[in-house]
Design a protein around this motif. Structure first.
Motif, short mmCIF file in Angstrom:
data_model
loop_
_atom_site.label_atom_id
_atom_site.label_comp_id
_atom_site.label_asym_id
_atom_site.label_seq_id
_atom_site.Cartn_x
_atom_site.Cartn_y
_atom_site.Cartn_z
N PRO A 109 0.82 -1.21 0.00
CA PRO A 109 0.00 0.00 0.00
C PRO A 109 0.85 1.26 0.00
O PRO A 109 1.94 1.30 0.55
CB PRO A 109 -0.79 -0.12 1.31
CG PRO A 109 0.06 -0.97 2.19
CD PRO A 109 0.75 -1.95 1.27
N SER A 110 0.32 2.28 -0.64
CA SER A 110 1.00 3.57 -0.62
C SER A 110 0.75 4.26 0.71
O SER A 110 -0.26 4.02 1.37
CB SER A 110 0.49 4.46 -1.76
OG SER A 110 -0.90 4.69 -1.61
N VAL A 111 1.67 5.11 1.09
CA VAL A 111 1.57 5.82 2.36
C VAL A 111 1.76 7.30 2.11
O VAL A 111 2.67 7.71 1.39
CB VAL A 111 2.65 5.33 3.36
CG1 VAL A 111 2.56 6.10 4.66
CG2 VAL A 111 2.49 3.84 3.62
N GLU A 112 0.89 8.09 2.67
CA GLU A 112 1.00 9.54 2.52
C GLU A 112 2.13 10.06 3.39
O GLU A 112 2.24 9.73 4.56
CB GLU A 112 -0.32 10.21 2.92
CG GLU A 112 -1.49 9.83 2.02
CD GLU A 112 -2.77 10.54 2.42
OE1 GLU A 112 -2.69 11.46 3.25
OE2 GLU A 112 -3.84 10.16 1.91
N ARG A 113 3.00 10.85 2.79
CA ARG A 113 4.11 11.43 3.53
C ARG A 113 3.64 12.66 4.30
O ARG A 113 2.70 13.34 3.93
CB ARG A 113 5.22 11.85 2.55
CG ARG A 113 5.64 10.75 1.60
CD ARG A 113 6.38 9.64 2.29
NE ARG A 113 7.75 10.04 2.59
CZ ARG A 113 8.64 9.24 3.18
NH1 ARG A 113 8.29 8.03 3.54
NH2 ARG A 113 9.87 9.66 3.41
N ASP A 114 4.35 12.93 5.40
CA ASP A 114 4.03 14.12 6.18
C ASP A 114 4.40 15.37 5.39
O ASP A 114 5.54 15.53 4.97
CB ASP A 114 4.82 14.12 7.49
CG ASP A 114 4.26 13.11 8.47
OD1 ASP A 114 3.05 12.87 8.43
OD2 ASP A 114 5.05 12.56 9.26
N GLY A 131 -3.66 9.78 12.74
CA GLY A 131 -4.02 9.53 11.35
C GLY A 131 -5.37 8.91 11.12
O GLY A 131 -5.85 8.86 9.99
N TYR A 132 -6.03 8.42 12.19
CA TYR A 132 -7.36 7.79 12.04
C TYR A 132 -8.34 8.78 11.41
O TYR A 132 -8.33 9.95 11.75
CB TYR A 132 -7.86 7.35 13.41
CG TYR A 132 -9.27 6.81 13.43
CD1 TYR A 132 -9.51 5.48 13.13
CD2 TYR A 132 -10.35 7.63 13.74
CE1 TYR A 132 -10.81 4.97 13.14
CE2 TYR A 132 -11.64 7.14 13.74
CZ TYR A 132 -11.87 5.81 13.45
OH TYR A 132 -13.15 5.31 13.46
N PRO A 133 -9.19 8.34 10.46
CA PRO A 133 -9.41 6.98 9.97
C PRO A 133 -8.74 6.67 8.64
O PRO A 133 -9.08 5.69 7.99
CB PRO A 133 -10.92 6.94 9.82
CG PRO A 133 -11.26 8.32 9.33
CD PRO A 133 -10.28 9.25 10.02
N ASN A 134 -7.77 7.49 8.21
CA ASN A 134 -7.11 7.30 6.92
C ASN A 134 -6.07 6.19 7.06
O ASN A 134 -5.05 6.36 7.72
CB ASN A 134 -6.44 8.60 6.47
CG ASN A 134 -5.89 8.51 5.07
OD1 ASN A 134 -5.63 7.43 4.54
ND2 ASN A 134 -5.68 9.68 4.45
N ARG A 135 -6.29 5.06 6.42
CA ARG A 135 -5.41 3.90 6.58
C ARG A 135 -4.03 4.15 5.96
O ARG A 135 -3.06 3.47 6.31
CB ARG A 135 -6.03 2.65 5.96
CG ARG A 135 -7.37 2.28 6.58
CD ARG A 135 -7.81 0.90 6.13
NE ARG A 135 -7.02 -0.13 6.76
CZ ARG A 135 -7.11 -1.42 6.46
NH1 ARG A 135 -7.95 -1.82 5.50
NH2 ARG A 135 -6.38 -2.33 7.07
N SER A 136 -3.93 5.10 5.04
CA SER A 136 -2.66 5.39 4.39
C SER A 136 -1.88 6.48 5.11
O SER A 136 -0.82 6.89 4.64
CB SER A 136 -2.90 5.82 2.93
OG SER A 136 -3.48 4.79 2.19
N LYS A 137 -2.39 6.95 6.22
CA LYS A 137 -1.77 8.07 6.91
C LYS A 137 -1.51 7.73 8.37
O LYS A 137 -2.34 7.10 9.04
CB LYS A 137 -2.67 9.30 6.81
CG LYS A 137 -2.03 10.59 7.33
CD LYS A 137 -2.93 11.79 7.04
CE LYS A 137 -2.27 13.08 7.50
NZ LYS A 137 -3.11 14.25 7.22
N GLY A 138 -0.38 8.18 8.87
CA GLY A 138 -0.09 8.02 10.29
C GLY A 138 0.15 6.58 10.70
O GLY A 138 0.56 5.73 9.90
#
Length: 297
Positions: A123-128, A183-190
């Protein structure tokens, strides 16, 4: 019950091999024999020797393949008393195994634990992109290690149990040390677990590795050049194939006499295991590691 007697004898013979270096049994896989030989070399390089090996086994399932053949799944717990010149420590491991017994003789025996598994679709992950205001915290290494020791061989019912549970377990240890979720509820964040839902970074080895190096708030890691700089509560990430797909994570719980990390882990549940995993069937000469100091937020 002659099949059971044969299995007990086989387990005892395998256990004895850990203190005698007789690792030639063709009934286990080539990968396992090679891993055991690497383990022997690793021990010698550290001036370490297994002075006592204990084993306990429990039958999980038995199926009759035909009139002469039994297929037996069993749980095995190993404990090794390891001596270095002026230090002793105990390494432990639990694994599920399967034996094929024909005419009351062991034909094949292999582990059911698969180290080094990874997701085919990472999965991709959002960077800070910006640092939000979060309460400061101090990472409590003692609490993280205490959690790793309490749950290394079992499952905390407060969390979901995954088939490949290594990163889920490490995340729980880090949270027990006070690392805050975000980061909740974004699964790609935090990094978070909440309401039986979770971020990719909480459960996926590759994603946690990149979160540790990229996070600017909450749980963060500082990359160190080599393992001797790590202290209990820190994290090691493993890329067994050296292809950039990080497959496993462990937590440092102690140091050996030479100042090298000993780690706890899940999936193939292990306690006080030597950090480099050369004794793993997933090991390849191309293996890469990342060493992360968990830093205060």
């Amino acid at each position: 019950m002659d099949w059971l007697i044969s299995l007990q004898k086989f387990i005892e013979e395998q256990n004895a091999s850990f203190t005698t270096d007789r690792i030639r049994d063709s009934r286990i896989s080539t990968l396992e024999r090679e891993a055991l030989l690497r383990r022997t070399k690793s021990l010698k390089s550290r001036n370490a020797v297994i002075v006592n090996a204990q084993v306990k086994a429990k039958i999980l399932e038995r199926n009759s393949v035909d009139a002469k053949t039994e297929e037996v799944k069993y749980l095995i717990k190993r404990s090794y008393l390891i001596k270095q010149p002026s230090n002793f420590y105990v390494e432990e491991a639990i694994e599920r195994r399967k034996a094929l017994i024909k005419n009351n003789e062991i034909e094949l025996d292999h582990s059911l634990e698969k180290e080094g598994l990874h997701d085919t679709n990472l999965p991709s992950v959002e960077r800070d992109e910006e640092v939000m205001s979060m309460p400061r915290y101090q990472y409590n290494r003692l609490e993280a290690v205490k959690y790793a020791e309490r749950w290394w061989n079992s499952h905390n019912p407060a969390y979901k149990l995954f088939e490949n549970d290594c990163t889920n377990f490490i995340s729980q240890c880090l949270h027990a040390g006070g690392a805050p979720m975000r980061g909740y509820p974004n699964r790609s964040k935090g990094w978070w677990f909440r309401n039986n839902n979770w971020s990719y970074s909480w459960t996926v080895a590759n994603t946690l590795r990149w979160h540790l190096s990229g996070s600017k708030q909450g749980l963060r890691g500082q990359e160190l050049p080599s393992p001797e700089y790590l202290v209990p509560g820190d994290v090691i990430c493993y890329d067994f194939n050296g292809d950039g797909r990080w497959q496993h994570n462990t937590i440092v719980v102690a140091k050996d006499e030479q100042g090298m990390p000993l780690v706890n882990a899940h999936t193939h549940n292990s306690r006080m295991r030597y950090w480099d995993y050369t004794d793993s069937t997933a090991y390849t000469p191309e293996i890469k590691y990342k060493f992360f100091r968990i830093i205060d937020g």
